[in-house]
Design a protein around this motif. Structure first.
Motif, PDB file in Angstrom:
ATOM      1  N   UNK A 172      87.257  41.611  27.629  1.00  0.00           N
ATOM      2  CA  UNK A 172      85.963  42.296  27.678  1.00  0.00           C
ATOM      3  C   UNK A 172      85.596  42.659  29.101  1.00  0.00           C
ATOM      4  N   UNK A 173      85.805  41.694  30.033  1.00  0.00           N
ATOM      5  CA  UNK A 173      85.469  41.957  31.424  1.00  0.00           C
ATOM      6  C   UNK A 173      86.318  43.097  31.982  1.00  0.00           C
ATOM      7  N   UNK A 174      87.628  43.022  31.711  1.00  0.00           N
ATOM      8  CA  UNK A 174      88.526  44.091  32.189  1.00  0.00           C
ATOM      9  C   UNK A 174      88.179  45.425  31.538  1.00  0.00           C
ATOM     10  N   UNK A 175      87.826  45.361  30.262  1.00  0.00           N
ATOM     11  CA  UNK A 175      87.481  46.606  29.571  1.00  0.00           C
ATOM     12  C   UNK A 175      86.255  47.272  30.144  1.00  0.00           C
ATOM     13  N   UNK A 176      85.230  46.461  30.504  1.00  0.00           N
ATOM     14  CA  UNK A 176      84.021  47.045  31.078  1.00  0.00           C
ATOM     15  C   UNK A 176      84.307  47.687  32.426  1.00  0.00           C
ATOM     16  N   UNK A 177      85.125  46.964  33.240  1.00  0.00           N
ATOM     17  CA  UNK A 177      85.461  47.541  34.538  1.00  0.00           C
ATOM     18  C   UNK A 177      86.178  48.882  34.353  1.00  0.00           C
ATOM     19  N   UNK A 178      87.170  48.888  33.440  1.00  0.00           N
ATOM     20  CA  UNK A 178      87.938  50.127  33.207  1.00  0.00           C
ATOM     21  C   UNK A 178      87.038  51.206  32.607  1.00  0.00           C
ATOM     22  N   UNK A 179      86.119  50.811  31.681  1.00  0.00           N
ATOM     23  CA  UNK A 179      85.243  51.800  31.048  1.00  0.00           C
ATOM     24  C   UNK A 179      84.314  52.445  32.064  1.00  0.00           C
ATOM     25  N   UNK A 180      83.740  51.584  32.967  1.00  0.00           N
ATOM     26  CA  UNK A 180      82.856  52.138  33.990  1.00  0.00           C
ATOM     27  C   UNK A 180      83.615  53.084  34.908  1.00  0.00           C
ATOM     28  N   UNK A 181      84.836  52.695  35.255  1.00  0.00           N
ATOM     29  CA  UNK A 181      85.645  53.568  36.112  1.00  0.00           C
ATOM     30  C   UNK A 181      85.954  54.883  35.416  1.00  0.00           C
ATOM     31  N   UNK A 182      86.262  54.798  34.125  1.00  0.00           N
ATOM     32  CA  UNK A 182      86.561  56.022  33.379  1.00  0.00           C
ATOM     33  C   UNK A 182      85.307  56.895  33.254  1.00  0.00           C
ATOM     34  N   UNK A 183      84.138  56.239  33.043  1.00  0.00           N
ATOM     35  CA  UNK A 183      82.905  57.003  32.950  1.00  0.00           C
ATOM     36  C   UNK A 183      82.607  57.733  34.255  1.00  0.00           C
ATOM     37  N   UNK A 184      82.795  57.000  35.398  1.00  0.00           N
ATOM     38  CA  UNK A 184      82.562  57.650  36.680  1.00  0.00           C
ATOM     39  C   UNK A 184      83.526  58.805  36.898  1.00  0.00           C
ATOM     40  N   UNK A 185      84.782  58.553  36.525  1.00  0.00           N
ATOM     41  CA  UNK A 185      85.774  59.633  36.645  1.00  0.00           C
ATOM     42  C   UNK A 185      85.385  60.829  35.779  1.00  0.00           C
ATOM     43  N   UNK A 186      84.923  60.533  34.567  1.00  0.00           N
ATOM     44  CA  UNK A 186      84.524  61.609  33.654  1.00  0.00           C
ATOM     45  C   UNK A 186      83.332  62.396  34.210  1.00  0.00           C
ATOM     46  N   UNK A 187      82.339  61.656  34.741  1.00  0.00           N
ATOM     47  CA  UNK A 187      81.186  62.330  35.314  1.00  0.00           C
ATOM     48  C   UNK A 187      81.589  63.201  36.491  1.00  0.00           C
ATOM     49  N   UNK A 188      82.512  62.639  37.338  1.00  0.00           N
ATOM     50  CA  UNK A 188      82.990  63.426  38.478  1.00  0.00           C
ATOM     51  C   UNK A 188      83.708  64.689  38.007  1.00  0.00           C
ATOM     52  N   UNK A 189      84.533  64.514  36.967  1.00  0.00           N
ATOM     53  CA  UNK A 189      85.259  65.678  36.439  1.00  0.00           C
ATOM     54  C   UNK A 189      84.280  66.718  35.879  1.00  0.00           C
ATOM     55  N   UNK A 190      83.251  66.214  35.159  1.00  0.00           N
ATOM     56  CA  UNK A 190      82.286  67.147  34.575  1.00  0.00           C
ATOM     57  C   UNK A 190      81.489  67.861  35.663  1.00  0.00           C
ATOM     58  N   UNK A 191      81.077  67.100  36.692  1.00  0.00           N
ATOM     59  CA  UNK A 191      80.344  67.718  37.796  1.00  0.00           C
ATOM     60  C   UNK A 191      81.200  68.756  38.497  1.00  0.00           C
ATOM     61  N   UNK A 192      82.458  68.406  38.702  1.00  0.00           N
ATOM     62  CA  UNK A 192      83.378  69.346  39.346  1.00  0.00           C
ATOM     63  C   UNK A 192      83.571  70.595  38.477  1.00  0.00           C
ATOM     64  N   UNK A 193      83.697  70.363  37.168  1.00  0.00           N
ATOM     65  CA  UNK A 193      83.869  71.506  36.266  1.00  0.00           C
ATOM     66  C   UNK A 193      82.642  72.413  36.287  1.00  0.00           C
ATOM     67  N   UNK A 194      81.438  71.772  36.299  1.00  0.00           N
ATOM     68  CA  UNK A 194      80.223  72.574  36.337  1.00  0.00           C
ATOM     69  C   UNK A 194      80.120  73.353  37.633  1.00  0.00           C
ATOM     70  N   UNK A 195      80.502  72.704  38.753  1.00  0.00           N
ATOM     71  CA  UNK A 195      80.480  73.416  40.020  1.00  0.00           C
ATOM     72  C   UNK A 195      81.470  74.574  40.021  1.00  0.00           C
ATOM     73  N   UNK A 196      82.634  74.327  39.412  1.00  0.00           N
ATOM     74  CA  UNK A 196      83.620  75.414  39.323  1.00  0.00           C
ATOM     75  C   UNK A 196      83.082  76.583  38.493  1.00  0.00           C
ATOM     76  N   UNK A 197      82.427  76.229  37.369  1.00  0.00           N
ATOM     77  CA  UNK A 197      81.862  77.283  36.516  1.00  0.00           C
ATOM     78  C   UNK A 197      80.773  78.045  37.259  1.00  0.00           C
ATOM     79  N   UNK A 198      79.895  77.269  37.970  1.00  0.00           N
ATOM     80  CA  UNK A 198      78.833  77.927  38.724  1.00  0.00           C
ATOM     81  C   UNK A 198      79.400  78.814  39.821  1.00  0.00           C
ATOM     82  N   UNK A 199      80.457  78.312  40.469  1.00  0.00           N
ATOM     83  CA  UNK A 199      81.086  79.100  41.520  1.00  0.00           C
ATOM     84  C   UNK A 199      81.710  80.371  40.946  1.00  0.00           C
ATOM     85  N   UNK A 200      82.404  80.217  39.797  1.00  0.00           N
ATOM     86  CA  UNK A 200      83.004  81.395  39.165  1.00  0.00           C
ATOM     87  C   UNK A 200      81.929  82.393  38.748  1.00  0.00           C
TER      88      UNK A 200
END
Length: 701
Positions: A172-200
């Motif tokens: 459970x502890x390892x899963x939460x750490x990995x889940x939070x990391x994946x969530x942050x990665x996902x948010x970063x990817x989404x923010x980057x995608x939105x910036x790319x779309x806005x830039x385009x």
């Protein structure tokens, strides 16, 4: 993008599916190898082989399901299968119970559940494994060895439960750490995608704006070229005029400076140009003027100048920027339109027909011509700004009819020959015909209405009718003279020859016969003359003197007067009256002539031994008199002609040659003058029925 709805804390759904396929293949290989090794090397291969075979089956099922079933379902099945295999191994192994090594294998199930299904599943499998060990202790499940003390069994259970709990917590502890990391990665990817779309989008909008700007510039150049407009800038200090685009006009003189430009302007328009310039400089208003300019080829062109004064920070005028437009064609159209309007105005006011122009929006009169003023009697000042209803012209035209006319004009755009009754200013009522056309000027719809005075048309129609009547009378007179000449020739010849022979015949009897023949012909001529005089009298008498008449008395007199003639031919003459018979208004002698002529004709053209029936009854506000006989009759074609003057049917001529052909014409004329009608029903060889309808008097009604 990760699908967290169908993912564990460690892997997404696609990764789980791929892991299950790999894990199932490895499980099949290991379980198969283990089972073979146990069979050939173990002293008691049955239990261990069963465990290996169960793992082999689980691996095959997972391998099959991972390709066809949702990975989440396959993962749940795998965890359940592993847990069951371990449980069966614990219960059937040589060392049964919690001391069996397989009991420790529950940790594998806990790891699989937490890894594949998530934190909650790991906790659930750990609790389920602990509960199953506690049940084994309570049920006394133990190995085939001396009895293990209960305290030792509980200690083993606590130890294994600790393993399970630690495994679940760690996952459970390892899963939460990995889940939070994946969530942050996902948010970063989404923010980057939105910036790319806005830039385009920004790049696309910038490119589009550049294209739009280029298109606008091209359209502006095209519009200026089509409109024959050229931007210019006039430097007030140097007097130089610069144009944004070359004018390239062969007729255009050199206007690079204001002095040269002013010299090219037609002399009569120079004051207007200078006044407009002075007004723009002093009052800070737009510079606008329309003027004529003399071209190098001697032609005169119209130009429009529009500009705005540009000032320095101190308010000093430094330049004027504006556009020049060639408006020669527009001015020519305006001049032509002005001439057309003048011609229309002259035609409008000089037209002999009454013409009215009204505003189609509210029906108010805009203008009237002199003929309209003369026709309706209202002055122009009385008409303009008011409607025809307000003037009282159309008192007899209902609002529904006016609304219907408006709808017709809105849909069709015109109306023809609308008959109206107008109340003119003098109080007289006149009939007019209206012709309406819709037209538009400056975006405003108007109605142009031409009124034709029907009094003049009625006078013309009356003159035409009188002329036709005179012509008809002339033709009738010509026909009458021809008929009279022909019909009088025979009796006159008989009279002349009879008198000649009477003077020379010695025999008294033969002489008396000749005199009798002369007398008959004289009576025939007298009857002919009387009929002709009656026809002429009826044609020239405008109306008859009418009194209240009792129809039964007139019929009795007529029947009694003709009864002897009927008896001489052995014809049964009868009268049938159906009361009540109310009085009618008419000329008694003429009505009696009608009945006498009809009964006399019936007697003449009915063979001996026949019958004649005279009937009288009341109809719809009229007296109906029928004279029916069993005479020679006639066909339908002859019925249409029998009321024409001098016409006699071929059957009538062959049956009796003494008729004049005027009797029925006299009958019809008398009945028409009394407002009645006469119809005939006849069949050759059967007989005829003449039906007379005479209206009842108002006193009787």
């Amino acid at each position: 993008m990760l699908n967290y709805r169908h993912s564990s804390d460690f892997l997404d759904v696609n990764q789980i599916g791929d892991l299950l396929r790999r894990l199932s293949r490895a499980t099949v290989v290991l379980a198969g190898s283990y089972s073979l090794l146990v069979l050939f090397t173990s002293s008691s291969p049955q239990g261990n082989a069963t465990f290996g075979l169960a793992l082999l089956i689980v691996g095959l099922v997972v391998s099959y399901g991972s390709a066809r079933i949702h990975p989440r379902v396959v993962s749940l099945g795998l965890v359940c299968a592993v847990w069951l295999v371990l449980t069966i191994s614990i219960l059937t192994g040589p060392v049964r119970g919690i001391d069996d090594p397989s009991f420790t294998g529950y940790v594998v199930a806990v790891f699989l559940a937490g890894f594949l299904l998530g934190e909650v599943a790991g906790y659930g499998v750990a609790i389920l494994s602990s509960v199953s060990g506690l049940l084994m202790i309570s049920l006394g499940i133990h190995p085939d060895t001396p009895t293990i003390p209960e305290s030792q069994a509980m200690l083993s259970w606590f130890t294994h439960t600790g393993y399970f709990a630690v495994a679940a917590v760690l996952l459970a502890f390892a899963g939460r750490i990995i889940r939070d990391a994946r969530m942050r990665t996902h948010e970063d990817e989404r923010t980057l995608a939105e910036r790319n779309v806005a830039l385009e989008r920004e790049v696309a909008e910038r490119i589009q704006a550049e294209h739009a700007l280029s298109d606008k510039e091209m359209r502006l150049r095209l519009a200026l070229r089509v409109a024959q407009m050229r931007p210019w800038d006039w430097d007030l200090q140097s007097g130089v005029i610069r144009y944004a685009h070359p004018l390239n006009l062969k007729w255009l003189p050199d206007i690079s400076t204001f002095d040269k430009f002013l010299q090219s302007v037609v002399e009569a328009d120079r004051p207007a140009v200078q006044a407009a310039l002075q007004r723009a400089l002093e009052q800070d208003v737009a510079f606008f003027v329309e003027h004529r300019l003399t071209g190098t080829d001697g032609s005169i062109r119209w130009l429009s100048q529009t500009g705005r004064v540009q000032r320095s920070a101190g308010g000093t005028a430094v330049s004027i920027s504006g556009v020049t437009q060639d408006i020669t064609e527009r001015k020519q159209v305006e001049i032509a339109l002005k001439h057309t309007e003048q011609r229309f105005s002259r035609a409008f006011h000089a037209n002999p027909a009454a013409i009215v122009i009204t505003d189609a929006r509210d029906g108010r009169i805009v203008d009237v011509n002199e003929s309209c003023i003369e026709l309706f009697g209202y002055a122009r000042e009385e008409c303009v700004g008011r409607t025809g209803v307000e003037l009282g012209l159309w008192k007899d035209v209902s609002s529904e009819s006016r609304d219907s006319y408006v709808r017709t004009l809105q849909t069709v755009g015109a109306m023809r020959e609308v008959h109206l009754r107008a109340h003119v200013k003098s109080g007289e009522q006149i009939d007019v015909l209206a012709f309406v056309e819709t037209f538009e000027q400056d975006g405003i719809p108007y109605y142009l209405t031409i009124y034709q005075d029907l009094r003049e048309r009625q006078r013309l129609q009356q003159q035409t009718l009188e002329l036709a009547l005179q012509q008809q009378r002339a033709e009738l007179l010509s026909e009458f003279m021809s008929k009279v000449t022909h019909d009088l020739k025979t009796p006159l010849t008989v009279i002349e020859s009879g008198l000649y022979l009477a003077d020379r015949i010695q025999d008294e009897t033969k002489r008396h016969e000749k005199i009798e023949q002369v007398r008959i012909q004289v009576e025939r001529i007298n009857r002919y003359i009387q009929d002709i005089l009656t026809v002429l009298r009826l044609e020239n008498v405008p109306q008859m003197h009418k009194d209240l008449l009792h129809i039964e008395k007139l019929l009795l007199m007529s029947v009694d007067r003709m009864r002897q003639a009927a008896e001489d031919k052995t014809i049964a003459l009868s009268l049938e009256l159906t009361p009540p018979l109310r009085s009618l208004l008419g000329d008694g002698s003429e009505i009696e002539r009608v009945f006498g002529n009809l009964i006399e004709n019936a007697i003449r053209y009915t063979p001996a031994g026949g019958s004649i029936m005279v009937r009288a009854r009341e109809g719809d506000a009229a007296i109906i008199v029928e004279v029916s006989d069993t005479g020679i009759g006639m066909d339908a074609e002859e019925i249409e002609k029998i009321f024409n003057p001098f016409y006699r049917t071929p059957g009538a001529k062959s049956f009796w040659n003494g008729g004049t052909g005027l009797g029925l014409a006299i009958v019809q004329r008398i009945i028409q003058m009394h407002g009645g009608s006469i119809t005939v029903v006849s069949e050759p060889g059967v007989g005829s029925t003449f039906r007379v309808s005479l209206p009842l008097s108002e006193e009787s009604l």
